[in-house]
Enzyme design. Sequence first.
Site, PDB file in Angstrom:
ATOM      1  N   LYS A 106       0.861  -1.186   0.000  1.00  0.00           N
ATOM      2  CA  LYS A 106       0.000   0.000   0.000  1.00  0.00           C
ATOM      3  C   LYS A 106       0.891   1.227   0.000  1.00  0.00           C
ATOM      4  O   LYS A 106       1.791   1.361   0.822  1.00  0.00           O
ATOM      5  CB  LYS A 106      -0.892   0.019   1.249  1.00  0.00           C
ATOM      6  CG  LYS A 106      -1.944   1.126   1.203  1.00  0.00           C
ATOM      7  CD  LYS A 106      -3.120   0.708   0.360  1.00  0.00           C
ATOM      8  CE  LYS A 106      -4.047   1.867   0.053  1.00  0.00           C
ATOM      9  NZ  LYS A 106      -3.525   2.776  -0.994  1.00  0.00           N
ATOM     10  N   LYS A 137       4.775   2.768   8.533  1.00  0.00           N
ATOM     11  CA  LYS A 137       3.560   3.540   8.831  1.00  0.00           C
ATOM     12  C   LYS A 137       2.343   2.621   8.985  1.00  0.00           C
ATOM     13  O   LYS A 137       1.570   2.748   9.947  1.00  0.00           O
ATOM     14  CB  LYS A 137       3.308   4.551   7.715  1.00  0.00           C
ATOM     15  CG  LYS A 137       2.162   5.503   7.964  1.00  0.00           C
ATOM     16  CD  LYS A 137       1.940   6.428   6.754  1.00  0.00           C
ATOM     17  CE  LYS A 137       3.173   7.232   6.442  1.00  0.00           C
ATOM     18  NZ  LYS A 137       2.954   8.172   5.318  1.00  0.00           N
ATOM     19  N   LYS A 189       5.416   1.852  -2.929  1.00  0.00           N
ATOM     20  CA  LYS A 189       5.377   3.230  -3.432  1.00  0.00           C
ATOM     21  C   LYS A 189       5.706   3.219  -4.916  1.00  0.00           C
ATOM     22  O   LYS A 189       6.383   2.308  -5.407  1.00  0.00           O
ATOM     23  CB  LYS A 189       6.394   4.113  -2.690  1.00  0.00           C
ATOM     24  CG  LYS A 189       6.029   5.583  -2.674  1.00  0.00           C
ATOM     25  CD  LYS A 189       4.955   5.879  -1.635  1.00  0.00           C
ATOM     26  CE  LYS A 189       4.709   7.364  -1.494  1.00  0.00           C
ATOM     27  NZ  LYS A 189       3.797   7.679  -0.381  1.00  0.00           N
ATOM     28  N   THR A 191      -5.275  12.991   5.624  1.00  0.00           N
ATOM     29  CA  THR A 191      -3.895  13.109   6.102  1.00  0.00           C
ATOM     30  C   THR A 191      -3.751  14.331   6.995  1.00  0.00           C
ATOM     31  O   THR A 191      -3.155  14.264   8.080  1.00  0.00           O
ATOM     32  CB  THR A 191      -2.916  13.184   4.918  1.00  0.00           C
ATOM     33  OG1 THR A 191      -3.150  12.075   4.041  1.00  0.00           O
ATOM     34  CG2 THR A 191      -1.481  13.141   5.403  1.00  0.00           C
ATOM     35  N   ASN A 227      -2.900  19.547   0.027  1.00  0.00           N
ATOM     36  CA  ASN A 227      -3.993  18.902   0.758  1.00  0.00           C
ATOM     37  C   ASN A 227      -3.675  18.731   2.240  1.00  0.00           C
ATOM     38  O   ASN A 227      -4.532  18.960   3.099  1.00  0.00           O
ATOM     39  CB  ASN A 227      -4.297  17.521   0.156  1.00  0.00           C
ATOM     40  CG  ASN A 227      -5.164  17.628  -1.089  1.00  0.00           C
ATOM     41  OD1 ASN A 227      -5.733  18.683  -1.361  1.00  0.00           O
ATOM     42  ND2 ASN A 227      -5.236  16.550  -1.842  1.00  0.00           N
ATOM     43  N   SER A 265      -7.587   5.379   3.383  1.00  0.00           N
ATOM     44  CA  SER A 265      -7.423   4.519   2.207  1.00  0.00           C
ATOM     45  C   SER A 265      -7.784   3.079   2.552  1.00  0.00           C
ATOM     46  O   SER A 265      -8.404   2.366   1.754  1.00  0.00           O
ATOM     47  CB  SER A 265      -5.979   4.576   1.692  1.00  0.00           C
ATOM     48  OG  SER A 265      -5.751   5.745   0.952  1.00  0.00           O
TER      49      SER A 265
END
Length: 423
Positions: free
Chosen positions: A77, A101, A113, A197, A228, A356
Amino acid sequence: MSSLSYVPPSADSPWGTYLSQIDRVIPYLGPLARWAETLKRPKRALIVDIPIEMDDGTVRHFEGFRVQHNLSRGPGKGGVRYHPDVTLEEVMALAAWMTIKNAAVNLPFGGAKGGIRVDPKQLSMKELEKITRRYTSEIGLIIGPQQDIPAPDVNTNAQIMAWMMDTYSMNVGATATGVVTGKPIHLGGSLGRVKATGRGVFVTGREAARRIGLNLDGARVAVQGFGNVGSAAAELFAGAGAKIVAVQDHTGTIVNAQGLDMAGLMETLRRDGGIGGFAQADRIDNESFWDVDCDILIPAALESQITAERANRIRARLVLEGANGPTLPTADDVLNERGILVVPDVICNAGGVTVSYFEWVQDFSSFFWSEDEINVRLDKIMVDALKKIWETSERHRIPLRTAAFAVACERILMARQERGLYP
């Protein structure tokens, strides 16, 4: 080639920073330390060529990456960024931080990523769609709802996720909404995702401030990066009574010791795409941002922003890492010695990946929650995660970052140990 870490990284590179963080946590892993080398090697890295026909008829080639760092706890992820400075080493580090994380907030994911070395501002919308679809096709053999789930990151958004989802779906012959997160709402996206976030930064910041006796009402906040993450966090802190006294983005740095008018600032951001033209503030040079007198500093731009030299100048009590890897290890030491508390990226900005996860779950069940339900679930996960990390920090008398890595690495390596080695 024995591993993907074969190039000795510089200490200040993202991958070098990550490896240093792993070295610091090994003494706290007990018997699981024998598996620690697992964390220093990405499981899989894919480099792809992305040829597209430009609007003027020429053919250009772009380089793309997808790295899966660790999949012991679940599918990969992590986001996809479009940026002219994207490198394999950077993507490796970002994937590794996603591993940490996801484990730090106890989500059932590994870390991954992706990125394309491109300046998307130089592309037309048609060219942007072409590069996205070709990239998705090229990495399609390693992504999927149960394999690796991309999401937005720097310079990518819901539209790009929609193109990725559609391309993957066309290639597998069925609509697969769960292959990406951060999608438009009407394509299986989740309410609350856009500001998740920033909300996570606020929630962890609120909890940390409470624990050190810092009252948010009247607290002075400086924000680097006003996309954002930075803008959403700033709005929430302002709503709690804090004063946003400085903001920096790609268009410049503005300050107002009495507090910036958030409504006007957000209008300027929407109108101009940046905050540099905001009239009700003073302009200062970008480097002077690090000298601003504040209580809370939120680095929410790119990695490696807080150097040891800048760390000596920071005048905040609390640093909330909205960006990934914004603080170099040498700077970490300086901040710790100066008594400045750092809430590390792997917990502070985990709100995005948490929502997510909610989106991924909702896509599988085709049952969607309200935004209030999303926020309540998000807040609980963030508060619980910070509580465990805080307790670990106090028990071992170590900084929050090392404590977050200790909690995460224990979960990852326990999964590695219990799964064993195959064959």
